[in-house]
Motif scaffolding. Structure first.
Motif, PDB file in Angstrom:
ATOM      1  N   GLY A   1       0.841  -1.189   0.000  1.00 22.31           N
ATOM      2  CA  GLY A   1       0.000   0.000   0.000  1.00 22.31           C
ATOM      3  C   GLY A   1       0.872   1.232   0.000  1.00 22.31           C
ATOM      4  N   GLY A   2       0.281   2.358  -0.345  1.00 21.74           N
ATOM      5  CA  GLY A   2       1.059   3.588  -0.407  1.00 21.74           C
ATOM      6  C   GLY A   2       0.417   4.709   0.377  1.00 21.74           C
ATOM      7  N   ALA A   3       1.255   5.564   0.983  1.00 22.66           N
ATOM      8  CA  ALA A   3       0.735   6.676   1.765  1.00 22.66           C
ATOM      9  C   ALA A   3       1.797   7.757   1.907  1.00 22.66           C
ATOM     10  N   PHE A   4       1.339   8.895   2.378  1.00 20.77           N
ATOM     11  CA  PHE A   4       2.203  10.008   2.766  1.00 20.77           C
ATOM     12  C   PHE A   4       3.235   9.513   3.781  1.00 20.77           C
ATOM     13  N   ASN A   5       4.457   9.990   3.659  1.00 22.72           N
ATOM     14  CA  ASN A   5       5.527   9.504   4.529  1.00 22.72           C
ATOM     15  C   ASN A   5       5.235   9.727   6.015  1.00 22.72           C
ATOM     16  N   GLY A   6       4.576  10.837   6.343  1.00 22.58           N
ATOM     17  CA  GLY A   6       4.231  11.091   7.738  1.00 22.58           C
ATOM     18  C   GLY A   6       3.259  10.059   8.279  1.00 22.58           C
ATOM     19  N   ALA A   7       2.320   9.618   7.449  1.00 21.59           N
ATOM     20  CA  ALA A   7       1.371   8.592   7.865  1.00 21.59           C
ATOM     21  C   ALA A   7       2.089   7.268   8.096  1.00 21.59           C
ATOM     22  N   ILE A   8       3.103   6.986   7.286  1.00 22.53           N
ATOM     23  CA  ILE A   8       3.898   5.770   7.471  1.00 22.53           C
ATOM     24  C   ILE A   8       4.652   5.835   8.796  1.00 22.53           C
ATOM     25  N   VAL A   9       5.234   7.004   9.083  1.00 26.42           N
ATOM     26  CA  VAL A   9       5.952   7.191  10.345  1.00 26.42           C
ATOM     27  C   VAL A   9       5.039   6.922  11.533  1.00 26.42           C
ATOM     28  N   LYS A  10       3.829   7.471  11.496  1.00 23.80           N
ATOM     29  CA  LYS A  10       2.891   7.300  12.611  1.00 23.80           C
ATOM     30  C   LYS A  10       2.538   5.832  12.819  1.00 23.80           C
TER      31      LYS A  10
ATOM     32  N   VAL B   1       4.362   3.162  11.905  1.00 20.76           N
ATOM     33  CA  VAL B   1       5.548   2.440  12.393  1.00 20.76           C
ATOM     34  C   VAL B   1       5.765   2.737  13.876  1.00 20.76           C
ATOM     35  N   ALA B   2       5.626   4.008  14.272  1.00 17.91           N
ATOM     36  CA  ALA B   2       5.806   4.387  15.669  1.00 17.91           C
ATOM     37  C   ALA B   2       4.788   3.691  16.563  1.00 17.91           C
ATOM     38  N   ALA B   3       3.612   3.415  16.008  1.00 13.54           N
ATOM     39  CA  ALA B   3       2.564   2.730  16.774  1.00 13.54           C
ATOM     40  C   ALA B   3       2.783   1.223  16.840  1.00 13.54           C
ATOM     41  N   GLY B   4       3.841   0.744  16.177  1.00 12.64           N
ATOM     42  CA  GLY B   4       4.185  -0.667  16.269  1.00 12.64           C
ATOM     43  C   GLY B   4       3.863  -1.517  15.060  1.00 12.64           C
ATOM     44  N   ALA B   5       3.373  -0.907  13.983  1.00 13.55           N
ATOM     45  CA  ALA B   5       3.051  -1.687  12.783  1.00 13.55           C
ATOM     46  C   ALA B   5       4.334  -2.193  12.126  1.00 13.55           C
ATOM     47  N   PRO B   6       4.411  -3.482  11.798  1.00 17.31           N
ATOM     48  CA  PRO B   6       5.619  -4.066  11.203  1.00 17.31           C
ATOM     49  C   PRO B   6       5.652  -3.866   9.686  1.00 17.31           C
ATOM     50  N   ILE B   7       5.822  -2.626   9.251  1.00 22.70           N
ATOM     51  CA  ILE B   7       5.874  -2.311   7.826  1.00 22.70           C
ATOM     52  C   ILE B   7       7.147  -1.524   7.526  1.00 22.70           C
TER      53      ILE B   7
ATOM     54  N   TRP C   1       8.332  16.841  12.798  1.00 22.78           N
ATOM     55  CA  TRP C   1       7.071  17.574  12.921  1.00 22.78           C
ATOM     56  C   TRP C   1       6.082  16.817  13.807  1.00 22.78           C
ATOM     57  N   LEU C   2       5.938  15.525  13.584  1.00 22.27           N
ATOM     58  CA  LEU C   2       5.001  14.731  14.358  1.00 22.27           C
ATOM     59  C   LEU C   2       5.413  14.645  15.818  1.00 22.27           C
ATOM     60  N   ASP C   3       6.715  14.542  16.069  1.00 24.57           N
ATOM     61  CA  ASP C   3       7.217  14.481  17.431  1.00 24.57           C
ATOM     62  C   ASP C   3       6.938  15.785  18.157  1.00 24.57           C
ATOM     63  N   ALA C   4       7.211  16.916  17.485  1.00 23.26           N
ATOM     64  CA  ALA C   4       6.978  18.225  18.095  1.00 23.26           C
ATOM     65  C   ALA C   4       5.499  18.465  18.356  1.00 23.26           C
ATOM     66  N   ALA C   5       4.642  17.917  17.492  1.00 22.42           N
ATOM     67  CA  ALA C   5       3.197  18.094  17.635  1.00 22.42           C
ATOM     68  C   ALA C   5       2.585  17.098  18.610  1.00 22.42           C
TER      69      ALA C   5
ATOM     70  N   LEU D   1       3.032  11.300  17.843  1.00 23.66           N
ATOM     71  CA  LEU D   1       3.608   9.965  17.725  1.00 23.66           C
ATOM     72  C   LEU D   1       3.174   9.104  18.908  1.00 23.66           C
ATOM     73  N   LYS D   2       2.544   7.975  18.616  1.00 26.17           N
ATOM     74  CA  LYS D   2       2.154   7.031  19.656  1.00 26.17           C
ATOM     75  C   LYS D   2       3.211   5.938  19.701  1.00 26.17           C
ATOM     76  N   GLY D   3       4.072   6.013  20.693  1.00 27.56           N
ATOM     77  CA  GLY D   3       5.183   5.078  20.761  1.00 27.56           C
ATOM     78  C   GLY D   3       6.502   5.817  20.668  1.00 27.56           C
ATOM     79  N   ALA D   4       7.588   5.060  20.613  1.00 26.72           N
ATOM     80  CA  ALA D   4       8.917   5.651  20.563  1.00 26.72           C
ATOM     81  C   ALA D   4       9.149   6.372  19.244  1.00 26.72           C
ATOM     82  N   ARG D   5       9.904   7.447  19.308  1.00 22.28           N
ATOM     83  CA  ARG D   5      10.245   8.196  18.106  1.00 22.28           C
ATOM     84  C   ARG D   5      11.180   7.350  17.238  1.00 22.28           C
ATOM     85  N   PRO D   6      10.784   7.043  15.997  1.00 26.51           N
ATOM     86  CA  PRO D   6      11.662   6.239  15.145  1.00 26.51           C
ATOM     87  C   PRO D   6      12.719   7.096  14.449  1.00 26.51           C
ATOM     88  N   GLU D   7      13.765   6.466  13.992  1.00 25.18           N
ATOM     89  CA  GLU D   7      14.738   7.102  13.122  1.00 25.18           C
ATOM     90  C   GLU D   7      14.348   6.783  11.674  1.00 25.18           C
ATOM     91  N   PRO D   8      14.775   7.607  10.703  1.00 18.09           N
ATOM     92  CA  PRO D   8      14.425   7.317   9.304  1.00 18.09           C
ATOM     93  C   PRO D   8      14.758   5.893   8.887  1.00 18.09           C
TER      94      PRO D   8
END
Length: 339
Positions: free
Chosen positions: A86-95, A97-103, A307-311, A314-321
């Protein structure tokens, strides 16, 4: 046992092990999934669909299971196993992954440049000119929690609005094909329009731009395709073929005359027989992908992680790229990938 016999036995054992390993590898490759379930977009052609039509996916086939209106829903379907990619905005992917999705993101598929971008539009007679004018107004976009919302809130914050003031800007999720109509009917005050839908609306007239993501952030790849991590582990060759094929489709579209690309997109829509309108793709200009062959950069995820971290989103640990994406399956990352 003589030295010769010992050597012969060792050599025989090594050959047997090598053959068994090779057979196992062949069997594993042969057992990899070659048909990928995915969601499309009505009246438009995705890069994987273009890649398949151009013959860039080799023995990998696509299995369309329906259409989707927003990236977050698309990658959620992938994360839960309803689709294979599937495809999405990179920020949505970050959120996710931070929530624990194995993608993991594997190749960029859309972005913004001088030709193709996402804009925030109002009617010609609208009093809205700047960020502060949006307080108390309705903004229509294809989905919440993705590209349109992130860029809008970035613009509002840069315009000096406080979090409380930003919260007073009402975001409304609408199907992409209905957003322009809602603006013209004055049901919303601002319409977020992108790609061919934007170009068609601008051609009709009566609307003007307030801001665009390209003006705000410059040229950048904004979204990527993801696979589940377990799918990648079990089907590495399939993923590599898919990523390379999408990368080739990016470059084919980048280097062909616009008329050639539009004609091909129209042919694809006509052939798949889904009773769709082909008028949208006649406005196609570019994919907007910044990197050659869809190669992803750290910055394309780091911007949204920050941006998501500052706002506080992010639900969960802040990921690295590097936790979110890989270029390991993209031949263009190492100078290859030519058609």
């Amino acid at each position: 046992m003589s030295l010769f016999r010992r050597a012969l036995a060792a050599a025989t054992a090594l050959l047997t092990l090598t053959a068994a390993t090779a057979c196992g590898a062949d069997a594993e490759a042969a057992g990899q999934i070659k048909e990928l379930r995915y969601q499309g977009s009505a009246g438009q052609v995705t890069l994987p669909e273009l890649a398949a039509d151009l013959g860039y996916l080799g023995d990998v086939e696509l299995d369309w299971i329906g259409n989707v209106t927003g990236g977050p829903a698309d990658i959620q379907a992938t994360a839960t196993g309803q689709s294979d990619f599937g495809g999405a905005f990179n920020g949505a992917i970050v959120k996710l992954v931070a929530a624990g999705a194995p993608i993991t993101a594997v190749v960029s598929y859309y972005g913004s440049d001088a030709q193709t971008f996402q804009g925030y539009y109002v009617l010609d007679d609208s009093p809205i000119r700047g960020p502060r004018d949006l307080i108390g107004k309705k903004v229509g976009m294809n989905t919440l929690g993705a590209h349109a919302e992130a860029v809008l809130k970035t613009w509002l914050a840069r315009g000096g609005l406080t979090p409380a003031e930003i919260a007073r800007v009402e975001l409304v999720a609408l199907p992409p094909v209905n957003i322009e109509q809602s603006l013209r009917a004055r049901q919303i005050d601002v319409a977020v329009l992108g790609g061919v839908i934007r170009d068609k609306a601008v051609a009709v007239g009566g609307i003007r731009t307030v801001v665009t993501d390209h003006e705000l952030l410059g040229a950048f790849s904004a979204g990527a395709y993801v696979f589940r991590d377990d799918f990648i582990r079990r089907n590495p060759d399939t993923v590599r073929t898919f990523v390379g094929g999408v990368g080739k489709a990016v470059e084919w579209a980048r280097t062909q005359p616009r008329e050639t690309v539009v004609a091909r997109l129209q042919q694809i829509i006509a052939k798949r027989g889904r009773n769709e309108d082909t008028s949208l793709v006649s406005y196609w200009k570019s994919s907007g992908v910044a990197g050659r062959g869809g190669v992803i950069t750290d910055q394309e995820f780091a911007t949204w992680i920050d941006w998501l971290d500052a706002a506080g989103e992010l639900k969960g640990a802040r990921p690295e790229p590097g936790d979110v994406y890989t270029n390991g399956y993209n031949p263009f990352a190492t100078g290859g990938g030519a058609a």
